[in-house]
Scaffold this motif. Structure first.
Motif, PDB file in Angstrom:
ATOM      1  N   GLU A 106      29.407  41.892  20.385  1.00  0.00           N
ATOM      2  CA  GLU A 106      30.023  42.919  21.073  1.00  0.00           C
ATOM      3  C   GLU A 106      29.458  43.483  22.534  1.00  0.00           C
ATOM      4  OE1 GLU A 106      28.935  46.509  18.716  1.00  0.00           O
ATOM      5  OE2 GLU A 106      29.689  45.958  17.003  1.00  0.00           O
ATOM      6  N   ARG A 107      30.698  43.692  23.275  1.00  0.00           N
ATOM      7  CA  ARG A 107      30.351  43.916  24.754  1.00  0.00           C
ATOM      8  C   ARG A 107      30.732  45.174  25.341  1.00  0.00           C
ATOM      9  NH1 ARG A 107      28.870  39.853  27.328  1.00  0.00           N
ATOM     10  NH2 ARG A 107      28.842  37.686  26.502  1.00  0.00           N
ATOM     11  N   PHE A 108      29.930  45.846  25.852  1.00  0.00           N
ATOM     12  CA  PHE A 108      30.250  47.294  26.419  1.00  0.00           C
ATOM     13  C   PHE A 108      29.950  47.247  27.714  1.00  0.00           C
ATOM     14  CE2 PHE A 108      28.459  52.019  26.732  1.00  0.00           C
ATOM     15  CZ  PHE A 108      29.603  52.414  26.502  1.00  0.00           C
ATOM     16  N   ILE A 109      30.906  47.477  28.660  1.00  0.00           N
ATOM     17  CA  ILE A 109      31.006  47.169  29.996  1.00  0.00           C
ATOM     18  C   ILE A 109      29.993  48.089  30.961  1.00  0.00           C
ATOM     19  CG2 ILE A 109      33.427  46.862  30.096  1.00  0.00           C
ATOM     20  CD1 ILE A 109      34.053  49.483  31.185  1.00  0.00           C
ATOM     21  N   PHE A 110      29.498  49.164  30.366  1.00  0.00           N
ATOM     22  CA  PHE A 110      28.454  50.081  30.920  1.00  0.00           C
ATOM     23  C   PHE A 110      27.049  49.454  30.878  1.00  0.00           C
ATOM     24  CE2 PHE A 110      31.314  54.143  30.384  1.00  0.00           C
ATOM     25  CZ  PHE A 110      31.964  53.839  31.555  1.00  0.00           C
ATOM     26  N   ALA A 164      30.671  40.608  38.854  1.00  0.00           N
ATOM     27  CA  ALA A 164      32.015  40.127  38.286  1.00  0.00           C
ATOM     28  C   ALA A 164      31.692  39.031  37.414  1.00  0.00           C
ATOM     29  CB  ALA A 164      32.804  39.406  39.491  1.00  0.00           C
ATOM     30  N   GLU A 165      30.576  37.913  37.448  1.00  0.00           N
ATOM     31  CA  GLU A 165      30.156  37.168  36.447  1.00  0.00           C
ATOM     32  C   GLU A 165      29.587  37.980  35.214  1.00  0.00           C
ATOM     33  OE1 GLU A 165      29.013  37.229  39.648  1.00  0.00           O
ATOM     34  OE2 GLU A 165      30.088  35.862  40.690  1.00  0.00           O
ATOM     35  N   GLY A 166      28.946  38.944  35.347  1.00  0.00           N
ATOM     36  CA  GLY A 166      28.530  39.684  34.289  1.00  0.00           C
ATOM     37  C   GLY A 166      29.235  40.281  33.380  1.00  0.00           C
ATOM     38  N   LEU A 167      30.392  40.777  34.119  1.00  0.00           N
ATOM     39  CA  LEU A 167      31.751  41.606  33.289  1.00  0.00           C
ATOM     40  C   LEU A 167      33.091  40.629  32.956  1.00  0.00           C
ATOM     41  CD1 LEU A 167      31.480  44.610  35.318  1.00  0.00           C
ATOM     42  CD2 LEU A 167      31.294  44.575  33.097  1.00  0.00           C
ATOM     43  N   LEU A 168      32.897  39.293  33.428  1.00  0.00           N
ATOM     44  CA  LEU A 168      34.063  38.270  33.270  1.00  0.00           C
ATOM     45  C   LEU A 168      33.983  38.153  31.602  1.00  0.00           C
ATOM     46  CD1 LEU A 168      36.409  36.819  34.189  1.00  0.00           C
ATOM     47  CD2 LEU A 168      34.581  35.111  34.551  1.00  0.00           C
ATOM     48  N   PRO A 169      32.838  37.927  30.900  1.00  0.00           N
ATOM     49  CA  PRO A 169      33.285  37.669  29.434  1.00  0.00           C
ATOM     50  C   PRO A 169      33.849  39.052  28.674  1.00  0.00           C
ATOM     51  CG  PRO A 169      30.950  37.128  30.251  1.00  0.00           C
ATOM     52  CD  PRO A 169      31.613  37.865  31.219  1.00  0.00           C
ATOM     53  N   TRP A 170      33.690  40.031  29.435  1.00  0.00           N
ATOM     54  CA  TRP A 170      34.594  41.212  28.495  1.00  0.00           C
ATOM     55  C   TRP A 170      35.996  41.162  28.771  1.00  0.00           C
ATOM     56  CZ3 TRP A 170      37.271  44.880  30.887  1.00  0.00           C
ATOM     57  CH2 TRP A 170      37.630  45.882  29.930  1.00  0.00           C
ATOM     58  N   MET A 216      42.059  52.771  30.307  1.00  0.00           N
ATOM     59  CA  MET A 216      41.642  52.567  31.688  1.00  0.00           C
ATOM     60  C   MET A 216      41.868  53.993  32.194  1.00  0.00           C
ATOM     61  SD  MET A 216      41.830  48.892  32.924  1.00  0.00           S
ATOM     62  CE  MET A 216      43.775  48.894  33.016  1.00  0.00           C
ATOM     63  N   GLU A 217      43.034  54.414  32.045  1.00  0.00           N
ATOM     64  CA  GLU A 217      43.354  55.654  32.756  1.00  0.00           C
ATOM     65  C   GLU A 217      42.246  56.789  32.341  1.00  0.00           C
ATOM     66  OE1 GLU A 217      47.176  58.576  33.551  1.00  0.00           O
ATOM     67  OE2 GLU A 217      47.247  57.311  32.141  1.00  0.00           O
ATOM     68  N   GLN A 270      30.288  51.490  39.083  1.00  0.00           N
ATOM     69  CA  GLN A 270      30.287  50.298  39.658  1.00  0.00           C
ATOM     70  C   GLN A 270      31.008  49.300  38.565  1.00  0.00           C
ATOM     71  OE1 GLN A 270      29.692  49.263  42.785  1.00  0.00           O
ATOM     72  NE2 GLN A 270      29.548  47.037  42.474  1.00  0.00           N
ATOM     73  N   ASN A 271      30.253  49.334  37.248  1.00  0.00           N
ATOM     74  CA  ASN A 271      30.665  48.420  36.400  1.00  0.00           C
ATOM     75  C   ASN A 271      32.214  48.663  36.047  1.00  0.00           C
ATOM     76  OD1 ASN A 271      28.092  47.725  36.436  1.00  0.00           O
ATOM     77  ND2 ASN A 271      28.010  47.418  34.041  1.00  0.00           N
ATOM     78  N   LEU A 272      32.731  49.931  35.870  1.00  0.00           N
ATOM     79  CA  LEU A 272      33.962  50.360  35.553  1.00  0.00           C
ATOM     80  C   LEU A 272      34.810  49.643  36.619  1.00  0.00           C
ATOM     81  CD1 LEU A 272      35.820  51.526  33.655  1.00  0.00           C
ATOM     82  CD2 LEU A 272      35.491  53.791  34.862  1.00  0.00           C
ATOM     83  N   ALA A 273      34.587  49.815  37.873  1.00  0.00           N
ATOM     84  CA  ALA A 273      35.509  49.422  38.954  1.00  0.00           C
ATOM     85  C   ALA A 273      35.608  47.921  38.801  1.00  0.00           C
ATOM     86  CB  ALA A 273      34.870  49.876  40.342  1.00  0.00           C
ATOM     87  N   ILE A 274      34.376  47.385  38.776  1.00  0.00           N
ATOM     88  CA  ILE A 274      34.535  45.881  38.705  1.00  0.00           C
ATOM     89  C   ILE A 274      35.491  45.407  37.489  1.00  0.00           C
ATOM     90  CG2 ILE A 274      33.298  43.733  38.393  1.00  0.00           C
ATOM     91  CD1 ILE A 274      30.863  45.097  39.918  1.00  0.00           C
ATOM     92  N   ALA A 275      35.093  45.924  36.214  1.00  0.00           N
ATOM     93  CA  ALA A 275      35.927  45.768  35.200  1.00  0.00           C
ATOM     94  C   ALA A 275      37.326  45.707  35.173  1.00  0.00           C
ATOM     95  CB  ALA A 275      35.486  46.324  33.910  1.00  0.00           C
ATOM     96  N   ILE A 276      37.706  46.895  35.783  1.00  0.00           N
ATOM     97  CA  ILE A 276      39.270  47.139  35.802  1.00  0.00           C
ATOM     98  C   ILE A 276      39.787  46.072  36.921  1.00  0.00           C
ATOM     99  CG2 ILE A 276      40.925  48.903  36.665  1.00  0.00           C
ATOM    100  CD1 ILE A 276      39.221  51.132  35.475  1.00  0.00           C
TER     101      ILE A 276
END
Length: 326
Positions: free
Chosen positions: A1-5, A11-17, A39-40, A55-61
């Protein structure tokens, strides 16, 4: 399980998600719309998140769009245009984080970002993400330069300049229609060009268009319309002389006149007379006219206009030879 927050804020940390979401969407394409809606919703709730979570949300989107998972950008930017978020600075802060993360992820860099902004209908409205008191080109440039987004600043400078040119053209046209004089037009130009850099070669073309559009020279009688046009132009030669002050701007003015005459059938055969009038009024130099004839003309109707200009060019060359003999 992955939770973006709770993923690392890189970018490397969130790329698997993102990779996981990409795999899911490949199997179930209908989930793109659901991802877009999620996302909206998350962006609408920005004020409930910590700085790190934003920050995490911005990178993920940003990675979602950078890897072309499919969501439309319009709902995202629409969510960021909430008045309260804009005035608090949350929208600008998030947008900046988003763009900084998007550029390295996008194969074509700034071109991909511009395309995304255009699809989201905000390419020409980025200032709307700034609080009202900071909604200026200067604040825009400083903010994004400090954020390391110089390519966006360079792109937007051209957009700002184009917008200024459209405004100058409109205001010049209105001022002339209202019967205002040369100084009023000069003031309009100086006001706008002091706030943002505008290319002189573009400015003279805009001035020409504003002058012609603001004049009441057109009539049903073709011959009378041509005479009226020449008379109208003569009244604004001092203004044109002021801003067509170099060989480069003179050539730009000639091409602006050429393209304007090409687009208006009433003026198609008037081009040589306009050029001669501007030459007599010291707006256009002989060398500029000869260079235009040789290789400087716009492609639009070039052969037609060069043919019509042959008598004037011949006269200029003969006059030059006579001077040399003397």
């Amino acid at each position: 399980e992955r939770f973006i927050f709770v993923e690392p804020s890189t970018a490397e940390g969130l790329l698997p998600w993102v990779t996981f979401m990409q795999a899911v969407i490949r199997r179930r394409p209908f989930l793109v719309q659901a991802l877009e809606g999620v996302m909206e919703t998350l962006v609408k709730q920005l004020n409930f998140y910590t700085e790190a979570e934003q920050q995490n949300l911005a990178i993920a989107i940003a990675l979602v769009y950078g890897h072309n998972l499919g969501p439309l950008p319009l709902p995202l930017f629409r969510a960021l245009q909430d008045d309260a978020k804009v005035e608090s600075g949350d929208s600008l802060n998030f947008l900046t984080k988003f763009m900084k993360a998007f550029l390295p992820a996008a194969p074509a860099g700034i071109d991909d970002l511009v395309t995304l902004l255009r699809r989201g209908k905000v390419e020409d409205a980025l200032l709307n993400f700034f609080p009202h008191l900071r909604r200026t080109e200067d604040h825009f440039a400083r903010h994004f330069e400090e954020a390391g987004l110089e390519p966006l600043v360079a792109h937007s400078r051209k957009k700002f300049a184009d917008a200024r040119l459209r405004t100058i053209r409109k205001q010049v046209k209105e001022a002339i229609a209202e019967g205002q004089g040369n100084q009023a037009i000069v003031d309009i130009v100086l006001q706008h060009t002091s706030e943002v850099e505008v290319a002189e070669t573009q400015l003279v073309g805009v001035l020409w268009e504003g002058i012609m559009e603001g004049g009441d020279w057109a009539t049903k009688n073709q011959q009378q319309a041509m005479l009226n046009a020449l008379k109208h132009i003569k009244g604004w030669m001092k203004l044109l002389e002021r801003f067509a002050s170099s060989a480069k701007t003179e050539l730009a003015l000639m091409n602006a006149i050429q393209e304007y005459c090409y687009a208006d059938a009433r003026l198609l055969k008037l081009f040589p007379q306009i050029v001669k009038q501007l030459y007599d009024g010291d707006v256009l130099d002989e060398d500029t006219i000869l260079f235009w004839q040789k290789k400087g003309a716009s492609p639009k109707g070039r052969q037609i206009f060069q043919k019509d200009m042959e008598p004037l060019v011949k006269w200029l060359l003969e006059a030059e030879e006579d001077e040399d003999e003397d």
